[in-house]
Motif scaffolding. Structure first.
Motif, mmCIF file in Angstrom:
data_model
loop_
_atom_site.group_PDB
_atom_site.id
_atom_site.type_symbol
_atom_site.label_atom_id
_atom_site.label_comp_id
_atom_site.label_asym_id
_atom_site.label_seq_id
_atom_site.Cartn_x
_atom_site.Cartn_y
_atom_site.Cartn_z
ATOM 1 N N LEU A 138 0.691 -1.167 -0.206
ATOM 2 C CA LEU A 138 -0.052 0.054 0.005
ATOM 3 C C LEU A 138 0.888 1.399 0.004
ATOM 4 O O LEU A 138 0.241 2.259 0.112
ATOM 5 N N GLY A 173 -6.506 -5.996 6.268
ATOM 6 C CA GLY A 173 -7.092 -6.312 5.046
ATOM 7 C C GLY A 173 -8.477 -5.272 4.703
ATOM 8 O O GLY A 173 -9.477 -6.043 3.978
ATOM 9 N N ILE A 174 -8.205 -3.917 5.252
ATOM 10 C CA ILE A 174 -9.443 -3.273 5.075
ATOM 11 C C ILE A 174 -9.070 -2.091 3.893
ATOM 12 O O ILE A 174 -9.689 -1.098 3.770
ATOM 13 N N ASP A 175 -8.256 -2.418 3.257
ATOM 14 C CA ASP A 175 -7.723 -1.596 2.008
ATOM 15 C C ASP A 175 -8.798 -1.348 0.747
ATOM 16 O O ASP A 175 -8.667 -0.146 0.640
ATOM 17 N N GLU A 176 -9.630 -2.231 0.594
ATOM 18 C CA GLU A 176 -10.560 -1.886 -0.443
ATOM 19 C C GLU A 176 -12.038 -1.046 0.193
ATOM 20 O O GLU A 176 -12.783 -0.797 -0.609
ATOM 21 N N GLN A 177 -11.980 -0.937 1.458
ATOM 22 C CA GLN A 177 -13.040 -0.177 2.048
ATOM 23 C C GLN A 177 -12.380 1.233 2.771
ATOM 24 O O GLN A 177 -13.304 1.853 3.364
ATOM 25 N N THR A 178 -11.214 1.485 2.649
ATOM 26 C CA THR A 178 -10.496 2.465 3.296
ATOM 27 C C THR A 178 -10.613 3.961 2.475
ATOM 28 O O THR A 178 -10.181 3.706 1.291
ATOM 29 N N ILE A 179 -10.940 4.961 2.974
ATOM 30 C CA ILE A 179 -10.699 6.316 2.010
ATOM 31 C C ILE A 179 -9.724 7.389 3.086
ATOM 32 O O ILE A 179 -10.242 7.568 4.151
ATOM 33 N N MET A 229 0.476 6.785 -0.952
ATOM 34 C CA MET A 229 -0.460 5.713 -0.422
ATOM 35 C C MET A 229 -1.280 5.189 -1.521
ATOM 36 O O MET A 229 -2.001 5.789 -2.304
ATOM 37 N N GLU A 230 -1.485 3.906 -1.493
ATOM 38 C CA GLU A 230 -1.971 3.115 -2.689
ATOM 39 C C GLU A 230 -3.446 2.873 -2.236
ATOM 40 O O GLU A 230 -3.908 1.548 -2.340
ATOM 41 N N ILE A 231 -4.000 3.646 -1.985
ATOM 42 C CA ILE A 231 -5.573 3.740 -1.401
ATOM 43 C C ILE A 231 -6.374 4.788 -2.334
ATOM 44 O O ILE A 231 -5.663 5.776 -2.465
ATOM 45 N N ASP A 232 -7.738 4.693 -2.259
ATOM 46 C CA ASP A 232 -8.491 5.857 -2.546
ATOM 47 C C ASP A 232 -8.389 7.053 -1.553
ATOM 48 O O ASP A 232 -8.476 6.846 -0.455
ATOM 49 N N MET A 233 -7.908 8.241 -2.049
ATOM 50 C CA MET A 233 -7.820 9.252 -1.291
ATOM 51 C C MET A 233 -8.480 10.619 -1.705
ATOM 52 O O MET A 233 -8.514 10.746 -3.003
ATOM 53 N N TYR A 285 -21.127 7.040 3.497
ATOM 54 C CA TYR A 285 -20.790 5.515 3.469
ATOM 55 C C TYR A 285 -20.270 4.922 5.034
ATOM 56 O O TYR A 285 -19.132 4.928 5.354
ATOM 57 N N LYS A 293 -17.700 1.842 5.629
ATOM 58 C CA LYS A 293 -16.018 2.406 5.098
ATOM 59 C C LYS A 293 -15.395 2.967 6.344
ATOM 60 O O LYS A 293 -15.977 3.535 7.195
ATOM 61 N N ARG A 311 -10.247 1.537 -2.969
ATOM 62 C CA ARG A 311 -9.544 0.851 -4.297
ATOM 63 C C ARG A 311 -9.936 -0.523 -4.031
ATOM 64 O O ARG A 311 -9.411 -1.173 -3.352
ATOM 65 N N ARG A 352 -7.957 5.850 -6.616
ATOM 66 C CA ARG A 352 -8.790 7.144 -7.222
ATOM 67 C C ARG A 352 -8.433 8.267 -6.219
ATOM 68 O O ARG A 352 -8.200 8.259 -5.322
#
Lengths: 264, 359
Positions: free
Chosen positions: A19, A48-54, A69-73, A92, A95, B207, B214
């Motif tokens: 990440l 394991g929460i990277d797909e739900q983290t902003i 950081m390789e997550i949505d931001m 959300y 999330k 993501r 994004r």
């Protein structure tokens, strides 16, 4: 044994989290930001929460946190990260949302957004990097700058009679009933890093419970460039000075104050 | 089913927000628009449609909550009145710079400063010419009735999402406070998370592994990258100017003189046109429903069809008149008539101004 025999998948003892990407960090060598970035992303990966983290990036040294950081931001205006986080979390609620803010962002221009976000008990994690200076703009006085400390806008030292006192905003926030978890950590030694990472993990686990309550983690950090000290000297100075005024440790857990936040 | 009701403008707008399937309202009380949040809180749509309604600590916070929710692909809105909208300008500029869709409602009152709580149109410049920093435009809708307060709510979101651009509903204290009959449109269900993901692939909803992250940001540090983005914005604005102009023309076919007025001023001007026509003057009314994009081409056409002059009637010192002048481009006489400070010009006042103008 040859070197090639050692470099094997099964012998790996440390791996960088996926990440965090390989872009060179924009922080000065020796600064605490990089370490906090790493343990934050490691924790998100391990849970394991990277797909739900902003995440919400601030204005300040970490303005480009989203680059690494390789997550949505989302990138907020100066001080407004808790408002963005509120906006996202409310639509959300399941999330995971965190803000990543410096002392100028959180304790000066964004004081109102921070206090009221915490007062509503938004179920988010606020990460607060306190290095007692405006690093990004070149070393001006921050709300958290210690009394007497010299900066480019307090060249004769912070005079509390005209410039106010260094603000212990973390203790103020701990007073709010809707705040669940408040702790002050640092990342200047391996032992501190391990404790700090455990705090981040706890905060996300609380957030997972979906219970109304804000988690707030302050990280005391050096700013060797701004303080004009070597990284080693800066960490020593921090232990000898910063830690006396901003005492590390848990302040509140599961809505219970652990110590009198009014420090003599 | 669509439904007839007698409502205040502010209430009709709030009800329309629920019916339009809006996901979140973040606001802060200020006169003369407090009914919007009051209505929403009482209606409690969280229980029915799932729409979030939250009272923020300030207008600064509300617009940034809108920013966050909009960045996550949701239909988010706020409403305020002039001093509150001034506080929102920072956030609006960031939203424009991050190309996010959202709706901001300004029920305008008189200024500058704390001014008055009476109706005004003195925020035209702030809305149409910028307000916040940087080169950006707000799609601006100007309702002139309680009906349009309801209808424009949906239209504003449609346009905002179509162009990924913030939209402003520029109303005024009179339209917000007055009661009229309104036909409410049938409720539209809120989009599901799947529909949001499909419509807004750019939204920060977490993501998925193996996909690109994004990022919602308005930061572009390299000058050439920023300029490239500015050019992209300007191209978008050009397209909006070409496709989205909306206006109403009343008795303009044979008009020698045309009143240009929006919102409350358009309502009083309608009566003034009636008086003028009874007195033998060939007068029409051009009522912009979009203030940006402005109906410049329509003004040009009216000039080509024989209109000699345009009187811009506004509750301000004369702001829209500049756009009328730009559109007329020296080919017709253009003047402003208006009252300020919350005073509404009567139809007779406007008729007298028109007579003087036509001399």
């Amino acid at each position: 044994m040859e070197l090639q025999d050692i470099i094997k998948e099964e012998n790996i003892v440390f791996k960088k989290t996926k990440l965090l990407n390989d872009k060179p960090l924009s922080y000065c060598p020796g600064c605490g930001h990089g370490t906090v970035h790493r343990i934050l992303m490691e924790t998100i990966e391990e849970l394991g929460i990277d797909e739900q983290t902003i995440g919400i990036a601030p204005v300040g040294c970490a303005v480009m946190a989203y680059e690494f950081m390789e997550i949505d931001m989302q990138e907020a205006a100066h001080g407004r990260a808790p408002a963005l986080a509120t906006g996202i979390k409310r639509v959300y609620p399941k999330k995971y949302v965190f803000t990543y803010q410096g002392d100028g962002d959180l304790a000066a221009i964004g004081t109102a957004e921070t206090m009221h976000c915490c007062n509503r008990g938004e179920n988010i994690l606020i990460i607060f990097i306190n290095n007692g200076i405006y690093g990004m703009t070149g070393g001006q006085m921050a709300p958290t700058t210690l009394e007497g400390a010299k900066t480019s806008t307090s060249p004769y030292g912070r005079d509390v009679s005209t410039m106010g006192y260094p603000i212990r905003i973390t203790e103020l926030i701990a007073q709010l009933p809707a705040v669940r978890y408040v702790t002050r950590q640092s990342v200047h030694t391996p032992a501190a890093v391990r404790k700090a990472k455990a705090a981040i993990k706890k905060a996300f686990e609380y957030q997972a419970e979906g219970k109304q309550g804000t988690c707030f983690i302050e990280f005391l950090s050096n700013c060797n460039s701004g303080w004009k000290l070597s990284p080693v000297q800066a960490n020593k100075w921090m232990e000898e000075n910063t830690f006396k005024y901003y005492v590390p440790g848990d302040i509140k857990d599961n809505f219970k104050l652990l110590k009198n936040p009014i420090i003599e | 089913m669509s439904e007839l009701r007698l409502m205040k403008g502010n209430e009709a707008l709030a009800e329309a927000a629920i019916r339009a399937g809006v996901d979140a309202y973040y606001g802060y009380p200020i006169t003369p628009q407090s009914e919007v949040m009051e209505y929403l809180m009482k209606a409690n749509p969280e229980k029915t449609t799932g729409m979030v309604v939250l009272q923020a600590e300030s207008e600064v916070a509300s617009i940034n909550m809108v920013y966050g929710a909009a960045g996550a692909g949701k239909m988010a809105m706020t409403s305020s009145s002039s001093p509150g909208v001034s506080l929102m300008q920072e956030g609006i500029s960031y939203i424009a710079g991050a190309e996010l869709p959202c709706v901001v409602v300004n029920v305008v009152r008189g200024g500058p400063g704390l001014g008055t709580i009476q109706p005004s149109q003195a925020d035209y410049f702030q809305t149409v010419k910028g307000g916040g920093h940087g080169d950006y435009k707000l799609i601006t809708l100007a309702p002139a009735s309680v009906q349009e307060m309801a209808d424009f709510m949906k239209l504003a979101f449609d346009l905002a999402f179509k162009y990924r651009n913030p939209a402003m509903i520029l109303s005024d204290g009179a339209i917000g406070q007055m009661m009229e009959k309104v036909e409410l449109f049938d409720p539209i269900p809120r989009r599901t998370d799947e529909e949001v993901a499909l419509q807004c692939p750019w939204a920060t909803t977490g993501r998925k592994r193996g996909t690109q992250k994004r990022v919602i940001t308005s930061l572009r540090l390299v000058a050439s990258v920023q300029e490239e983005f500015n050019i992209k914005l300007q191209n978008k604005y050009k397209e909006i100017e070409e496709k989205e102009v909306r206006c109403e023309m009343l008795q303009c076919d044979d008009a020698q003189y045309v009143i240009v007025a929006y919102g409350s001023s358009a309502r009083t001007s309608m009566k003034a046109v009636e008086i003028a026509r009874k007195n033998g003057m060939k007068v029409g009314l051009l009522r912009p429903q979009t203030l940006w994009p402005f109906p410049s081409k329509q003004i040009e056409t009216l000039i080509n069809n024989g209109a000699k002059g345009f009187l811009s009637v506004e509750m301000s010192a004369g702001q829209m008149v500049e756009d009328v002048k730009l559109a007329a481009n020296g080919k017709a006489k253009v003047e402003h008539y208006g009252r300020m400070g919350g005073v509404i010009a009567s139809p007779q006042d406007i008729y007298e101004a028109l007579k003087k103008f036509a001399k």
